[in-house]
Design an enzyme around this catalytic site. Structure first.
Site, PDB file in Angstrom:
ATOM      1  N   ASP A 143       1.683  81.747   0.617  1.00  0.00           N
ATOM      2  CA  ASP A 143       3.114  81.968   0.871  1.00  0.00           C
ATOM      3  C   ASP A 143       3.973  81.882  -0.378  1.00  0.00           C
ATOM      4  OD1 ASP A 143       2.406  80.267   3.829  1.00  0.00           O
ATOM      5  OD2 ASP A 143       3.106  82.331   3.723  1.00  0.00           O
ATOM      6  N   HIS A 187      -2.310  72.899   0.911  1.00  0.00           N
ATOM      7  CA  HIS A 187      -3.032  73.557   2.005  1.00  0.00           C
ATOM      8  C   HIS A 187      -3.962  72.548   2.661  1.00  0.00           C
ATOM      9  CE1 HIS A 187      -5.399  76.553   4.175  1.00  0.00           C
ATOM     10  NE2 HIS A 187      -4.385  77.378   3.960  1.00  0.00           N
TER      11      HIS A 187
END
Ligand code: SDX
Length: 393
Positions: free
Chosen positions: A328, A271
């Site tokens: 996700d 991320h």
């Protein structure tokens, strides 16, 4: 705990805007919507209540919440021509392309909701967009299956009716599983906003040109479709499917990632901001376990995902790069267990992110100090030189 947030001055040089909506501490794995911790909202709130919080700044009182839900559920239907619009897409069109096109078309059908500077009109557009996004997504899903589109019905509830529109067999009764409805409500809530991510920054920069809410959100939908962003949940399922087809050897796959074979990435990991466990991923992982157990589906892919995470959390390659599961990584397993095809995973992300895009656009548009976005660049091209005619080149 003291209510103050300290910001590294250097950070302010890169910040694209100030905002009061969402706070992330990437090192601590903290996510607050208007100051409320994401785990408390996931436990006690609902997607529509969080949508009110994000777009209006405060949790609604009882009457406000009831009125908000009633207004949204009253507007879930779409103009009849919309079925023709969505029906004009080939069945192999990606649902994200259908969703962004359909959202772009909304101003034509609801012109009374377009003016970006009239607060009442902005509130109407907010309600219409939240109300119609699931209907458009369900239409796109059924179009892709070659099934006829089933319109909304009042009384079931926003999330349950979205599932009914998606899965009800034509001309048959369909009972929505409350476990699925609750899990989807939590998943959409977890996706509702995430400060200045790629798609939200897109919504802001398009809106900064005084484009209306629908045009700005349509641009955000297209940004979200990228596999490095919202498209990652679809890419995770493709990755898990490939590992399963190769015999389910998680260790062998992770060695390919570490060797950077042909750009192999551990999708659903890493991320730009979180250099710790994405707090949303932890909640989604709990939901995955709950949904799969309740649906009586022990998914081998969940076992593979858990093995990948176990390896990553104990392997220096991933630890050094601060690669942890993001939102996700597990969501696709739940969507798959619900019966959604992989191509619907990112549209589901978009339905969840709708309140955040709207809230961020409203915050920017209602700020008189907002100027048109105009990022600068560092020029590294040729220095000045004279033109030469083609016969001299
Ligand atoms: C979302 O911004 C948001 O808030 C987004 C989001 C939201 O709610 O809106 O949270 C939603 O988009 C989540 C992210 C979903 N995307 C993926 O899961 C795709 C896989 N992840 C990556 O591609 C990557 O981690 C990014 C794009 C998410 C972040 O990349 P960074 O921080 O820019 O890291 P990088 O590309 O500069 O890589 C740093 C190092 C590199 O290794 P070295 O060159 O130093 O040896 O980490 C490696 C990269 O190769 N790396 C990965 C990796 N991500 C980074 N290696 C393997 N697998 C990965 N997923």
């Amino acid at each position: 705990e003291t209510g103050t947030v300290t910001v590294d001055p250097g950070f302010m040089n890169t910040a694209s805007c100030e905002s009061t909506i969402t706070y992330i501490d990437g090192n601590q794995g903290v996510l607050l919507y208007r100051g409320y911790p994401i785990d408390q909202l996931a436990e006690h709130s609902s997607f529509l209540e969080v949508a009110y919080l994000l777009t209006h700044g405060e949790l609604p009182q009882h009457q406000q919440l009831a009125g908000w839900i009633e207004r949204i559920e009253r507007h879930t239907h779409l103009h009849d021509n919309f079925k023709a619009l969505i029906g004009a897409f080939p069945t192999n069109a990606h649902p994200m392309a259908v969703l962004s096109s359909a959202v772009s078309a909304l101003p034509g059908y609801y012109p009374e909701s377009v003016d970006p500077f009239d607060p009442a009109t902005v509130e109407l557009a907010t309600v219409l967009l939240l109300a119609k996004a699931p209907t458009i997504a369900a239409y796109a899903h059924r179009r892709a299956l070659g099934q006829n589109m089933i319109g909304p019905e009042r009384g079931l509830g926003y999330i349950a009716d979205f599932l009914r529109m998606s899965f009800q067999p034509t001309a048959q009764h369909y009972d929505v599983d409350p476990v699925m409805a609750k899990a989807l409500d939590v998943l959409l809530l977890l996706h509702a906003d995430h400060e200045q991510n790629c798609s939200t920054s897109t919504v802001r920069i398009v809106g900064s040109a005084h484009a209306n809410l629908y045009a700005s959100v349509s641009a955000g939908i297209n940004a979200l479709s990228g596999p490095l962003h919202g498209g990652a949940n679809e890419a995770v399922l493709r990755m898990l499917t490939e590992i399963q087809a190769d015999g389910g050897d998680a260790t062998a796959f992770m060695n390919k990632v570490k060797n950077k074979e042909a750009g192999v990435r551990l999708m659903g990991f890493g991320h730009r901001v979180y250099k710790n466990y994405d707090p949303r991923a932890a909640i989604v992982k709990q939901q995955a376990d709950r949904v799969l157990r309740a649906l009586g589906k022990r998914d081998e892919m969940l076992d593979i995902a858990l093995r990948l995470e176990e390896i990553a959390l104990h392997d220096d390659y991933f630890i050094e790069r601060k690669l942890y599961p993001n939102v996700d990584f597990y969501t696709g397993l739940i969507y798959k267990a619900m019966g959604f095809p992989t191509r619907m995973f990112t549209p589901l992300f978009a339905v969840g992110r709708m309140p955040g895009w709207i809230a961020q656009w409203r915050e920017m548009m209602l700020d008189p100090a907002t100027k048109i976005g105009r990022p600068r660049q560092i020029y590294t091209g040729p220095t000045t030189r004279d033109y030469t005619p083609v016969h001299e080149r």
